[in-house]
Design an enzyme around this catalytic site. Structure first.
Site, PDB file in Angstrom:
ATOM      1  CD  GLU A   7      -2.019   2.206   1.411  1.00  0.00           C
ATOM      2  OE1 GLU A   7      -1.173   2.873   0.782  1.00  0.00           O
ATOM      3  OE2 GLU A   7      -2.771   2.675   2.272  1.00  0.00           O
ATOM      4  CD  GLU A  28       2.821   8.162  -0.013  1.00  0.00           C
ATOM      5  OE1 GLU A  28       2.693   6.954   0.270  1.00  0.00           O
ATOM      6  OE2 GLU A  28       2.115   9.056   0.482  1.00  0.00           O
TER       7      GLU A  28
END
Ligand code: SAH
Length: 672
Positions: A144, A153
């Site tokens: 995740e 990210e």
């Protein structure tokens, strides 16, 4: 260990050396992190759990051992799900040391010590082999690692590496696939976050229009994504120009390349208009069949399904490099370019069959006009707020005289230009009108009379706005600057704004409370260690602090009337003594007192004020409307009191608020 860090105090402007605990940064990171929000995201958690169970089952059905690699394990949640689903072993990789430590504790507390190995490394440092971190490659890859833009990210480089070195060919991935969707819209409101609109000034000698120079007009802006709670954008604030279309998707079970690339789709506008904005969001399929889908789609896409509120994943607003007129039914091409960490968009008019590949600009947008570096998106919105500008114009008109000598102290302000058009003779500090407006590049305390050509300032103005401000009261820097230049002011100087006041109201949040609320158990796993850790970090500094949030994105209802708690008189210099106040505010509505919201109002002249916080309470339920260009300060109460009826209320909240002129800080305490 203690270290000293130098920083400019945002309120007083003074350079100060702060003794910072070595742990300060990571406490900040944990306290302000989105872990709690993720653990409260029921929709995300249940779908991950279903996806993980399905993947473990598929591997077992093939007669293989289920070896899981969980990259970015955080609390260890997804590994615990895998272990519960029957995985034989899990490698849980977490780069952030405090989180890895917490994961070890949580895994142990939930009885998975034998099944889950926490590895405190960045995944690209993880080794495989008999003496390695992992005994063998995994056949289930769980992660995740997504942000609102999906790849911001670093999910792509992480997957690229994992497929090369850490997982088996043909591994199962949870999520299996991500898909990015786009919709082309026209929106004056959102476009106003990216371009300066003409400013109309009605002066005595007719209407003047301040227009931005062509280099600003043609500037593509900055590449950073604008992520917002799109569900708070009413449909009346934008016009849909295209259907929702799939822009690209990523299959996480196959090798991935993170190098720059582009994707192109053909669109047939459903309406004629000005293409300005690409709205975008993604969904993830937890399994190959696509039956377990977790979507960030905004309210108008699937109006019937319940929306899960979340703050860790929102929606993206991309600004096209320039606005482009499109006609209904006349095909256009939309190109998404991406590098390893970000995405940007271009629109091309269709040219028959042979689409021109050479036409695809892969350069990420770069601001050429400087203003996109000076003003962020909310600031553009604020400067384009005509209602606000009118208040400043009206106020300036009452204070300016033909012989006024003005000094403006504010960052990147249009006030000098407004004042110039309204007839001020001399103006210092602003752009372009070189002969009438002079920019002084100095700190207020270093201002000399030669900067001012020997003149005294008769009108001192500020919005006030400073790019260094995080909390609403940091703009009190104007007061300190005003104090620093006092020797250059005439004895009867007019200061605009003449005063500021701090306002406070008790609220119940519809959703924002989740980000600071303990979780207890998550999908049956005990994550109280995480709650304690967040709490510990929040209390790391003795006094709790208020935090900035743009409340137009976070609905709340008022439980009390708004209350003015402190005033700051800019006509006088900053006092030596503290300004403090104590009092109580009555609760008028039933509800959960989640916290207090604080904001500043500026009293420009006697009868004209602007609010950076509450605009109005819109109905009898207490729903609040907030200034859409500003962040307000939110002080979350450590315990939430709920009152079902008005009689079992704690009928009032008492408060003590203190402004210390030496530090510029506002300390507060509330009791329910
Ligand atoms: N898996 C948890 C936490 C997700 S948050 C959950 O679903 O609740 C993402 C976490 O991944 C963060 O803690 C971050 O520090 C970590 N992280 C991101 N990229 C990483 C990488 N390449 N290697 C190791 N950890 C990573």
């Amino acid at each position: 260990m203690k270290t000293f860090c130098g920083r400019a105090n945002p309120t007083t402007g003074a350079m100060e050396w702060l003794e910072e605990d070595e742990d300060y940064d990571y406490h900040q990171e944990i306290a302000r992190s989105r872990y709690a929000d993720m653990l409260h995201d029921k929709d995300r958690n249940t779908k991950y759990y279903q996806g993980i169970c399905a993947a473990v089952t598929r591997v077992k059905e093939r007669g293989e051992k289920a070896i899981v690699l969980d990259i970015g394990t955080g609390t260890g949640l997804l590994s615990m799900m895998a272990a519960s689903a029957g995985a034989d072993f899990c490698y849980a990789v977490e780069v952030f040391r405090p989180m890895a430590n917490a994961a070890v504790k949580i895994v142990e507390k939930n009885g998975f010590r034998d099944k889950i190995k926490v590895i405190n490394k960045h995944s690209t440092e993880v080794t495989v082999g008999p003496d390695g971190d992992m005994q063998c490659r995994a056949n289930i890859l769980v992660t995740e690692l997504f942000d609102t833009e999906l790849i911001g990210e670093g999910a792509l480089p992480t997957y690229e590496h994992a497929h090369k070195y850490l997982v088996q060919e043909g591994c199962e991935a949870v999520p299996h696939r991500a898909t990015v969707y786009v919709q082309l819209v026209e929106s004056r409101r959102m476009w106003s976050w990216n371009k300066l609109f003409p400013v109309h000034v009605k002066a005595e000698d007719g209407e003047k229009i301040i227009v931005s120079p062509s280099e600003m007009e043609n500037c593509p802006g900055v590449p950073s994504v604008c992520d917002i709670q799109l569900n708070q954008m009413p449909s009346s604030d934008f016009t849909v120009l295209s259907d929702v279309v799939t822009m690209f998707s990523v299959d996480f079970s196959k090798p991935i390349r993170s190098t720059s690339t582009y994707y192109r789709v053909q669109l047939e506008p459903v309406k004629s208009g000005k293409a300005q904005i690409v709205l975008s969001w993604w969904d993830i399929d937890m399994d190959p069949s696509g039956m377990i889908n977790c979507t960030m789609a905004p309210y108008w896409v699937k109006p019937t399904s319940a929306l899960q509120w979340r703050d860790h994943w929102m929606q993206c607003v991309y600004f096209l490099p320039g606005e482009e007129p499109v006609l209904r039914g006349e095909k256009v091409y939309l190109t998404a370019c991406r590098d390893a960490y970000s995405v940007w968009y271009n629109l091309q008019k269709a040219r028959g069959e042979e689409e021109n590949e050479a036409d695809v600009r892969v350069d990420s947008p770069v601001c050429r006009c400087q203003t996109h570096l000076l003003w962020n998106r909310p600031r553009f919105g604020e400067l384009n707020d005509q209602n606000r500008t009118r208040q400043y114009i009206k106020s300036l008109m009452t204070v300016l005289k033909p012989d006024s000598v003005c000094l403006c102290i504010s960052d990147g302000s249009l006030l000098p230009m407004l004042a110039h058009y309204l007839g001020a003779k001399q103006f210092f500090k602003a752009n372009h009108l070189e002969d009438k407006i002079k920019i002084i590049e100095t700190r207020p305390e270093l201002l000399t009379s030669s900067h001012l050509e020997g003149k005294k300032i008769s009108v001192l103005v500020g919005e006030p706005f400073f790019t260094t401000s995080l909390l609403p009261w940091h703009n009190l820097y104007f007061w300190y600057a005003r104090t620093a230049v006092v020797s250059h002011l005439t004895s009867d100087v007019t200061v605009l704004p003449q005063a500021a006041s701090l306002h406070m109201m008790i609220v119940e949040f519809q959703d924002l409370w989740r980000i600071r609320s303990p979780c207890g158990t998550c999908e049956g796993f005990d994550v109280r260690t995480m709650d304690d850790m967040i709490n510990n970090s929040l209390n790391f500094r003795e006094s709790k602090e208020a935090e900035p949030h743009p409340l137009w994105e976070y609905p709340c209802k008022s439980l009390s009337d708004p209350q003015e708690v402190l005033t700051f008189d800019f006509r006088k210099t900053v006092p030596q003594q503290c300004l403090s106040t104590e009092g109580s505010v009555n609760l008028l509505r039933k509800g959960k007192s989640h916290g207090a919201v604080l904001w500043m109002e500026y009293h420009l002249v006697a009868d004209i004020s602007v609010s950076t916080g509450l605009m109005q309470i819109s109905n009898e339920k207490g729903n609040c409307e907030w200034n859409p260009h500003c962040k307000q300060a939110v002080y979350f109460f450590s315990s939430v009191t709920e009152s079902e009826t008005l009689t079992d209320l704690p009928s009032a909240v008492t408060y003590a608020i203190n402004f210390d002129p030496k530090t510029g800080e506002i300390a507060m305490d509330f009791k329910l």
